[in-house]
Design a protein around this motif. Structure first.
Motif, PDB file in Angstrom:
ATOM      1  N   ALA A   1       1.211   5.539   4.109  1.00  0.00           N
ATOM      2  CA  ALA A   1       0.964   5.253   2.692  1.00  0.00           C
ATOM      3  C   ALA A   1       0.518   3.798   2.599  1.00  0.00           C
ATOM      4  CB  ALA A   1       2.220   5.499   1.875  1.00  0.00           C
ATOM      5  N   SER A   2      -0.680   3.550   3.074  1.00  0.00           N
ATOM      6  CA  SER A   2      -1.122   2.157   3.237  1.00  0.00           C
ATOM      7  C   SER A   2      -2.582   1.977   2.833  1.00  0.00           C
ATOM      8  CB  SER A   2      -0.968   1.730   4.696  1.00  0.00           C
ATOM      9  OG  SER A   2       0.359   1.909   5.142  1.00  0.00           O
ATOM     10  N   PRO A   3      -2.876   0.805   2.237  1.00  0.00           N
ATOM     11  CA  PRO A   3      -1.896  -0.203   1.840  1.00  0.00           C
ATOM     12  C   PRO A   3      -1.296   0.105   0.477  1.00  0.00           C
ATOM     13  CG  PRO A   3      -4.069  -0.991   1.297  1.00  0.00           C
ATOM     14  CD  PRO A   3      -4.259   0.347   1.969  1.00  0.00           C
ATOM     15  N   ILE A   4      -0.086  -0.359   0.270  1.00  0.00           N
ATOM     16  CA  ILE A   4       0.532  -0.281  -1.046  1.00  0.00           C
ATOM     17  C   ILE A   4       0.036  -1.477  -1.859  1.00  0.00           C
ATOM     18  CG2 ILE A   4       2.698  -0.494  -2.322  1.00  0.00           C
ATOM     19  CD1 ILE A   4       2.314   2.242  -1.110  1.00  0.00           C
TER      20      ILE A   4
ATOM     21  N   ASP B   1       1.066   1.659  -6.228  1.00  0.00           N
ATOM     22  CA  ASP B   1       2.464   1.701  -5.781  1.00  0.00           C
ATOM     23  C   ASP B   1       3.269   2.786  -6.488  1.00  0.00           C
ATOM     24  OD1 ASP B   1       2.197   0.215  -8.118  1.00  0.00           O
ATOM     25  OD2 ASP B   1       4.017  -0.932  -7.744  1.00  0.00           O
ATOM     26  N   HIS B   2       2.850   3.169  -7.698  1.00  0.00           N
ATOM     27  CA  HIS B   2       3.571   4.216  -8.412  1.00  0.00           C
ATOM     28  C   HIS B   2       3.379   5.583  -7.760  1.00  0.00           C
ATOM     29  CE1 HIS B   2      -0.532   4.514  -9.976  1.00  0.00           C
ATOM     30  NE2 HIS B   2      -0.248   5.751 -10.335  1.00  0.00           N
TER      31      HIS B   2
ATOM     32  N   GLU C   1       5.920   7.934  -3.858  1.00  0.00           N
ATOM     33  CA  GLU C   1       6.722   9.150  -3.687  1.00  0.00           C
ATOM     34  C   GLU C   1       5.850  10.412  -3.654  1.00  0.00           C
ATOM     35  OE1 GLU C   1       9.390   5.965  -5.185  1.00  0.00           O
ATOM     36  OE2 GLU C   1       7.410   6.712  -5.752  1.00  0.00           O
ATOM     37  N   ARG C   2       4.815  10.456  -4.491  1.00  0.00           N
ATOM     38  CA  ARG C   2       3.930  11.630  -4.527  1.00  0.00           C
ATOM     39  C   ARG C   2       3.144  11.753  -3.231  1.00  0.00           C
ATOM     40  NH1 ARG C   2      -0.189  11.137  -8.352  1.00  0.00           N
ATOM     41  NH2 ARG C   2      -0.635  13.335  -7.975  1.00  0.00           N
ATOM     42  N   ILE C   3       2.693  10.633  -2.698  1.00  0.00           N
ATOM     43  CA  ILE C   3       1.956  10.656  -1.435  1.00  0.00           C
ATOM     44  C   ILE C   3       2.844  11.181  -0.314  1.00  0.00           C
ATOM     45  CG2 ILE C   3       0.899   9.206   0.339  1.00  0.00           C
ATOM     46  CD1 ILE C   3      -0.119   7.399  -1.921  1.00  0.00           C
ATOM     47  N   LEU C   4       4.049  10.661  -0.218  1.00  0.00           N
ATOM     48  CA  LEU C   4       4.971  11.080   0.834  1.00  0.00           C
ATOM     49  C   LEU C   4       5.342  12.550   0.699  1.00  0.00           C
ATOM     50  CD1 LEU C   4       7.313   7.949   0.895  1.00  0.00           C
ATOM     51  CD2 LEU C   4       5.527   8.536   2.548  1.00  0.00           C
ATOM     52  N   ASP C   5       5.587  12.985  -0.526  1.00  0.00           N
ATOM     53  CA  ASP C   5       5.945  14.383  -0.767  1.00  0.00           C
ATOM     54  C   ASP C   5       4.795  15.313  -0.396  1.00  0.00           C
ATOM     55  OD1 ASP C   5       7.861  16.371  -1.880  1.00  0.00           O
ATOM     56  OD2 ASP C   5       6.275  16.665  -3.359  1.00  0.00           O
TER      57      ASP C   5
ATOM     58  N   LEU D   1      10.091  -1.981  -3.200  1.00  0.00           N
ATOM     59  CA  LEU D   1       9.191  -1.054  -2.524  1.00  0.00           C
ATOM     60  C   LEU D   1       9.827  -0.505  -1.249  1.00  0.00           C
ATOM     61  CD1 LEU D   1       5.716  -2.867  -2.827  1.00  0.00           C
ATOM     62  CD2 LEU D   1       6.459  -0.819  -4.052  1.00  0.00           C
ATOM     63  N   ALA D   2      10.473  -1.391  -0.499  1.00  0.00           N
ATOM     64  CA  ALA D   2      11.109  -0.972   0.745  1.00  0.00           C
ATOM     65  C   ALA D   2      12.230   0.025   0.500  1.00  0.00           C
ATOM     66  CB  ALA D   2      11.645  -2.195   1.490  1.00  0.00           C
ATOM     67  N   ARG D   3      13.010  -0.199  -0.549  1.00  0.00           N
ATOM     68  CA  ARG D   3      14.107   0.716  -0.863  1.00  0.00           C
ATOM     69  C   ARG D   3      13.575   2.070  -1.330  1.00  0.00           C
ATOM     70  NH1 ARG D   3      15.639  -3.089   1.087  1.00  0.00           N
ATOM     71  NH2 ARG D   3      15.200  -1.661   2.789  1.00  0.00           N
ATOM     72  N   ARG D   4      12.527   2.052  -2.147  1.00  0.00           N
ATOM     73  CA  ARG D   4      11.928   3.313  -2.595  1.00  0.00           C
ATOM     74  C   ARG D   4      11.426   4.117  -1.405  1.00  0.00           C
ATOM     75  NH1 ARG D   4       7.328   1.796  -6.615  1.00  0.00           N
ATOM     76  NH2 ARG D   4       6.846   4.005  -6.264  1.00  0.00           N
TER      77      ARG D   4
END
Length: 385
Positions: free
Chosen positions: A259-262, A268-269, A272-276, A347-350
């Motif tokens: 998911a780069s670059p953020i 950045d919003h 989560e959708r990209i990862l899912d 961002l890191a925690r999300r």
């Protein structure tokens, strides 16, 4: 509303005046007509930082700019002496890489590799996207290097600087030849790309995957087709990248999503959708990198941001600087990839929470090196002893 009107409105705001002044300075005398740069991300083509003279485009009243040709992709042959590049960076997991091409037709506006074009006396702007270099001797050079006495196999990364599967690969097929060499001698390799063209080589990659010799990371920057089109004009669409993840996964090839670059305030919003979406397509692990704006990338990105998202300019750059110690970029090791400060921490925690929830927090299995057999092809220098 025209670009100039946007600039004038933003300049009226005292809080924004410095940023706009910087961006306008970067544009001064360098803006390229849209008809000449259609399909390209960069809007300017500043001279390389090592050039003794700086060239500026301006209308002298004779309407000579109307006769200038559009930027077309040109490819020159580069014949290096070696093809394996080594590094000692503590921020990355490999110490050697191969880049079959210099410059990238994908034209991603944020590409951290743009400044390398200055070493060729060319601009990191539009030249980086249109004046490319191919290394057709790379497969033979690789054979020679792998056959040297005392060579110790370690994971080689392909695509760490410019995308190996950019459009010109369809014609030159340098990456496929490199993979054939690596497969023949059982050498481990990792590939980073944002192109669905990687599926063309799924036959070789599947063979290597059976021997634990390969892994592929696909970069998915956004799921917004319009944003992707303006930011990465000649790269595969987001849907095609997800299809590439699916195709690779179904073929038994370990695949990760990057998911780069953020870009804070822009994509950045979507983290989560990209990862899912990538998990659903078959990705087994994930990573992310914060936007990097070294050297000439900063004015190029700011110019692009003002042209396409002028209403977000202040917000995006303010967040970027909040994670870079008040600067556009901080090149310090351990900080350059993720940034620092409260927003970077968030961002890191999300990312941590989402990858753990989706099962994307697993570490990749180490690729094998014990199967390596030195090549004995026609490009290998014979031992005189």
């Amino acid at each position: 509303m025209s670009e100039l009107e946007h600039f004038r409105q933003n300049a009226l705001d005292p809080a924004n005046r410095a940023d706009v002044a910087d961006a306008l300075a970067a544009r001064s005398g360098m803006r390229i007509d849209i008809d000449r740069r259609r399909g390209r991300a960069a809007g300017i083509n500043p001279s390389g930082r090592y050039e003794q003279q700086s060239r500026h485009v301006f209308d002298d009243g004779w309407e000579t700019l109307e006769d200038l040709p559009a930027f077309k992709t040109e490819v020159q042959v580069e014949r290096p002496r070696t093809v394996i590049t080594r590094n000692e960076s503590p921020d990355i997991s490999f110490d050697r890489s191969i880049n079959p091409y210099r410059g990238c037709e994908h034209g991603c506006i944020y590409c951290f590799a743009r400044p390398t074009h200055a070493f060729m006396g060319l601009s990191p702007g539009l030249d980086f996207e249109s004046r490319l270099f191919a290394k057709p001797d790379a497969p033979k050079l690789l054979e020679r290097e792998l056959a040297k006495p005392g060579y110790k196999p370690r994971y080689i990364a392909i695509g760490t600087n410019t995308d190996p599967y950019q459009p010109i690969e369809k014609k030159w097929r340098i990456v496929r030849q490199i993979l054939e060499v690596l497969n023949a001698c059982n050498h481990p390799v990792g590939i980073v790309t944002k192109s669905a063209t990687v599926l063309r080589d799924i036959d070789i990659l599947a063979q290597m995957a059976e021997k634990d010799l390969v892994k592929v990371a696909v970069s998915v920057t956004t799921l917004d087709r319009q944003l992707a089109r303006t930011m990465e004009p000649r790269a595969s669409t987001p849907v095609r990248r997800l299809e590439a993840i699916k195709g690779l996964s179904e073929a038994g090839i370990p695949v990760a999503v990057m998911a780069s670059p953020i870009i804070p305030g822009l994509n950045d919003h979507e983290m989560e959708r990209i990862l899912d979406s990538a998990k659903a397509a078959g990705a087994s692990t994930a990573s992310y990198i914060l936007l990097r704006l070294p050297l000439e990338v900063s004015p190029l990105f700011r110019d692009w941001l003002l042209r396409h998202y002028p209403d977000r300019y202040r917000h995006v750059m303010s967040l970027v600087r909040s994670m870079r110690g008040g600067k556009d970029y901080d090149a310090e090791f351990t900080k350059r990839m993720k940034g620092s400060g409260p927003y970077a921490w968030q961002l890191a925690r999300r990312f941590e929470i989402t990858t753990k929830k989706l099962g994307l927090d697993r570490k990749w299995r180490a690729l094998r090196t014990d199967l390596f057999t030195p090549p004995h092809g026609t490009g290998v220098q014979l031992n005189l002893l």
